[in-house]
Structure formats: structure tokens, C-alpha cells
Design a protein around this motif. Structure first.
Motif, short mmCIF file in Angstrom:
data_model
loop_
_atom_site.label_atom_id
_atom_site.label_comp_id
_atom_site.label_asym_id
_atom_site.label_seq_id
_atom_site.Cartn_x
_atom_site.Cartn_y
_atom_site.Cartn_z
N TYR A 1 -13.09 -2.48 7.48
CA TYR A 1 -13.41 -1.06 7.36
C TYR A 1 -12.32 -0.27 8.06
CZ TYR A 1 -15.92 3.35 8.20
OH TYR A 1 -16.29 4.67 8.26
N TYR B 1 -13.17 -2.95 2.43
CA TYR B 1 -12.63 -4.01 1.59
C TYR B 1 -13.40 -5.31 1.84
CZ TYR B 1 -8.84 -0.69 1.07
OH TYR B 1 -8.10 0.45 0.82
N GLU C 1 -6.69 -6.22 -0.18
CA GLU C 1 -7.23 -4.88 0.07
C GLU C 1 -6.77 -3.88 -1.01
OE1 GLU C 1 -7.25 -4.78 4.87
OE2 GLU C 1 -5.35 -5.23 3.88
N THR D 1 -9.85 0.59 12.74
CA THR D 1 -10.32 -0.41 11.80
C THR D 1 -11.27 -1.38 12.48
OG1 THR D 1 -9.65 -2.00 10.09
CG2 THR D 1 -8.46 -2.08 12.18
N THR E 1 -11.43 10.24 5.92
CA THR E 1 -11.62 9.28 4.83
C THR E 1 -12.05 7.94 5.41
OG1 THR E 1 -9.29 8.59 4.92
CG2 THR E 1 -9.87 10.37 3.39
N GLU E 2 -12.62 7.10 4.56
CA GLU E 2 -12.98 5.75 4.97
C GLU E 2 -12.70 4.78 3.83
OE1 GLU E 2 -17.09 5.58 6.04
OE2 GLU E 2 -17.81 6.16 4.05
N GLU E 3 -12.38 3.55 4.22
CA GLU E 3 -12.10 2.49 3.25
C GLU E 3 -12.87 1.25 3.65
OE1 GLU E 3 -7.71 2.10 2.56
OE2 GLU E 3 -7.63 3.77 3.99
N HIS F 1 0.83 -1.21 0.00
CA HIS F 1 0.00 0.00 0.00
C HIS F 1 0.87 1.26 0.00
CE1 HIS F 1 -2.92 -3.05 1.35
NE2 HIS F 1 -3.79 -2.29 0.71
N ASN G 1 -11.15 -0.22 -2.82
CA ASN G 1 -11.95 0.44 -1.78
C ASN G 1 -13.41 0.49 -2.24
OD1 ASN G 1 -13.07 2.00 0.21
ND2 ASN G 1 -11.83 3.81 -0.20
N TYR H 1 -3.56 -1.98 7.49
CA TYR H 1 -3.87 -3.05 6.55
C TYR H 1 -3.44 -4.40 7.11
CZ TYR H 1 -4.52 0.93 3.45
OH TYR H 1 -4.95 2.11 2.90
#
Length: 441
Positions: A366, A378, A386, A358, A374-376, A270, A389, A280
């Protein structure tokens, strides 16, 4: 004849009763907890790594239980190890910065074991496991090699086991070799990178800042990763000495032996090399191999568990009560063949400030960044690396995950309101050590 038979039977029953009363109780099991700093799960052979990095751990796992998906609660040494010892989230124990120390009111695993009559000793290998942070509480002996490697730590461990041991005992061994800089011993330096012909010098390079001035191509990144594998192999080789010593001293069968790690490492999956800056899976997924006293079945337990589950599990395996304040759960039912019911949602934080948090639940991960807003999201079943997004594509899933995350975070913070971390002034030497390891700019 009948009367003589009755008398004889009575004498036999009395003898049997006396035997039951006076039969010595089994000795409490010992405990050896081994933490291999910065060891990501997918670099261990018995976790599916195709490179033969860990033949010793593989043999050990044959008689133990392998938890295939263990997620720690922070991606760096200090808060993650504190969560390991306390079974508390970083925002509860509040030791997530280099200047924080543990509140004396917090209950820790070594304190509980010493109160239960265990001799306690720790041999550790990192500035962030310094006694100044509270790690030495509950240990009769606490020695820190400060990054000198497993070959420095093992002789002290061996000496203690041979000369200062009394049973039952709790031995904590922490080794730092897999942490950057990735410079394995000379005899294994080229074991996993025989074809590299670049000129990248890894000595002194640590963390994101350590590679900022390096113009890395794919071969360089592969070489860095291979040198890390060399460190893993060297640590694994050293473990054979420790496990062999337990056997030669006749301690292995009556000892619970656990091997785990505090976090993993990222190699540009990443966009970074190192750890401490994201959440991650290459940073949070670690090995957890548990061998109960007397041995196990060599089976794999395919269920997501947490780093904060380790301390309750060890107390339970030793027959000791688990404090209600611990936020993890005992994994003993899983070790004994129970399905354990639904896996809990797994929550993690960058540090006690929880700027990046997370949640792993229901096959999704998440990640929320409070600082960047921000938000992610997977889908781990379809995208374990991952790479895509889905937060914008699946807003309902993201909202549900965010709600669960905030509920756990709120409970963790409310539990932490009872604790006040102390402060420690770092010496110039410690600051230099932490800068060299990429923790301080």
C-alpha cells in the motif's frame, strides 16, 4: 590400590578444573559491513538475475545466508543509511533532508561497537555519507572518497587492514559505483550492451532531471539498464579483492561479513529513471547476504525482513545487547533455523516528512501520497511488478492497510519526539555534487 586411585583421580580432576579456569576465551568476532549503494536485488545473480552480474557475490553467498526479500525504509542514500546505522525509521531519526544532522542522543551501531572495545573504521564514497550528518560518530577513522569509486576506496581499506588493524574490529565499506551516472569502466562498458547502436551519452546524466531532455526509446532505456549492470559487475569484481584480503590475512573465519544496499534503482518501470521520488519495490528491495563468523550453510531465507533489522542482527551475532530504542528486530533466530514467527509489517517513508509512505503486509503493498492525496494498492503475489492499482477495487483491504500504516507512522513520530536534528549549511561544492547526482534541482 584404591587409595592411590582416589589420589590420582583427584589430581586429574584438579588439572581439568585448572584447564577450564585458565583456558583462553574465544576472540570476539570481527565485523565487516559492505554497502553497495543503489544496488537493487533483482540485478544480483544469486537473487535470480539471469545476467551474470555478480559471480563473486554468488560464491560468497554459497557460504552465507541470503535473505530473499529485504525492504529498506527509504529510497535514497541519506535517510536509508541513517536507518541502517540506528535501526530507526526516518521520521524517528529525522535525517531525511540534505540540511539535517543526527541528534547526538541517538544511539548508533558504530558507537555501541566502540564502547564494546571494537576498533572502528569506515571508508565511504558519497557526499550524503559525510561526517556532517553524524555518520562518523563512533568511528576511530572515517574517510570519504566522495564518489570516486571502488577502485579508489579499496586501496585505503587494504592499507588499514594490513597496518592499522587491531582485533576485534568493525569495518564499514561503502561504494557508490552503481549510482548514476551509469558509466562503467571501459573494459566492461560493452559487456552487457554489445548490440546497442544508439548515440545516447550517459556521462553526467543523473536522476529524473538528468533524462528530462532525452528523447528515449526502448533501446535507449535498455542500454541505460545494461550500463547499470556493467557497474554492478565492476563493483562485484572489486569485492573479490576485499574478500580475498580477509582470507589472506587469516581474518575471514572469525569475521561476520554482511553485504547489503541502501536502495535500488528504477528504469522506467513506473515512468522514471533514478530514485528518491517513489516507493516501488525496484527502489526498496535490496540484497542482504549475511555470513556469520565460521561460515553458513548457503541457504536462502524466504521471508520479508527490513533494513532496520540489520543493526540489531549484527549486535546479536556479536553477543552484544540490543538497545530497546531500536525499532528493528534481530534476524539471528532466522539465521539459526527458527521460522521466526509471522513476518512484521514493513513500513517505509520517502523522508522524515513522510509525505509518501508505504506498507507491505500480507502479500500487499500500500502506498499513500499525502501531498497528492492518492493511494495505491498492489497484490504482490499476482502482480509483483506493481502494474495494477487495486485501491478502488478492494477498498476494505486499502482501509486495513492504511490503518496499519498510520499506526506505525504514529509510533515512529512519537519515538522521534525525543530527538532534535541539527542543521548544516551546505557548501557550494557540496551543492554542486548533489545537483550532479540528481538530488537537487
Amino acid at each position: 590400590m584404591t587409595r592411590r586411585w582416589i589420589v590420582a583421580a583427584g589430581i586429574a580432576a584438579a588439572a581439568a578444573a585448572a584447564f577450564v579456569v585458565f583456558r583462553p576465551r574465544p576472540a570476539p568476532p570481527n565485523l565487516v559491513l559492505i554497502s553497495i549503494d543503489t544496488l537493487r536485488a533483482d540485478r544480483v545473480s544469486c537473487y535470480g538475475c539471469e545476467t551474470p552480474t555478480t559471480p563473486v557475490l554468488d560464491r560468497f553467498a554459497d557460504g552465507a545466508a541470503v535473505f530473499t526479500d529485504t525492504i529498506v525504509q527509504s529510497p535514497w542514500t541519506l535517510p536509508s543509511h541513517m536507518s541502517l546505522f540506528t535501526s530507526l525509521y526516518p521520521s524517528t531519526h529525522k535525517v531525511g533532508a540534505a540540511s539535517r544532522t543526527l541528534d547526538p542522543a541517538v544511539v548508533t551501531l558504530p558507537l555501541l561497537l566502540r564502547e564494546a572495545g571494537y576498533a572502528t573504521a569506515a571508508f565511504v564514497d558519497a557526499a550524503f555519507l559525510s561526517s556532517r550528518y553524524g555518520f562518523s560518530r563512533g568511528f576511530d577513522l572515517y574517510e570519504n572518497a566522495k564518489g570516486r569509486g571502488i577502485e579508489t576506496v579499496l586501496p585505503r581499506v587494504e592499507s588499514w587492514l594490513k597496518t592499522a588493524r587491531r582485533e576485534p574490529f568493525f569495518l564499514f565499506v561503502h561504494v557508490f559505483d552503481c549510482h548514476c551516472p551509469y558509466t562503467p569502466p571501459d573494459d566492461v562498458a560493452r559487456r552487457f550492451s554489445p548490440d546497442y547502436d544508439g548515440d545516447l551519452d550517459l556521462s553526467g546524466r543523473c536522476g529524473l532531471s538528468g533524462f528530462e531532455d532525452a528523447d528515449l526509446d526502448e533501446d535507449d532505456v535498455r542500454y541505460i539498464s545494461q550500463q547499470y549492470d556493467g557497474e554492478v559487475y565492476a563493483v562485484d569484481r572489486g569485492l573479490s579483492r576485499l574478500l580475498g584480503l580477509l582470507e589472506s590475512l587469516g581474518l575471514f573465519e572469525n569475521t561476520v561479513v554482511v553485504v547489503t544496499s541502501d536502495h535500488g534503482e528504477e528504469f522506467m518501470e513506473h515512468g522514471r529513471i533514478g530514485h528518491t521520488r517513489s516507493l516501488y519495490r525496484e527502489l526498496l528491495q535490496v540484497p542482504l547476504i549475511v555470513r556469520p563468523a565460521g561460515g553458513g550453510t548457503g541457504r536462502k531465507i524466504d521471508r520479508t525482513v527490513r533494513g532496520i533489522d540489520v543493526a540489531p542482527t549484527l549486535l546479536d551475532l556479536l553477543g552484544l545487547p540490543v538497545p530497546e530504542t531500536m525499532q528493528g528486530s534481530s534476524l539471528r533466530p532466522l539465521l539459526e533455523g527458527d521460522d521466526g514467527g509471522p513476518a512484521p509489517a514493513v513500513y517505509g517513508e520517502l523522508n522524515e516528512l513522510a509525505l509518501i509512505r508505504t506498507l507491505i503486509d500480507g502479500g500487499y503493498q500500500y502506498i499513500a501520497n499525502r501531498d497528492r492525496e492518492t493511494e495505491e494498492l498492489y497484490d504482490l503475489r499476482r502482480d509483483p511488478g506493481e502494474t495494477r492499482n487495486l485501491a478502488a477495487e478492494r477498498p476494505e483491504v486499502a482501509r486495513s492497510m492504511r490503518r496499519k500504516l498510520e499506526e506505525i507512522e504514529d509510533r515512529a513520530r512519537r519515538a522521534g519526539a525525543a530527538f532534535s536534528p541539527g542543521k548544516t549549511d551546505l557548501s557550494g561544492k557540496t551543492v554542486r555534487e548533489l545537483k550532479a547526482l540528481g538530488y537537487l534541482q
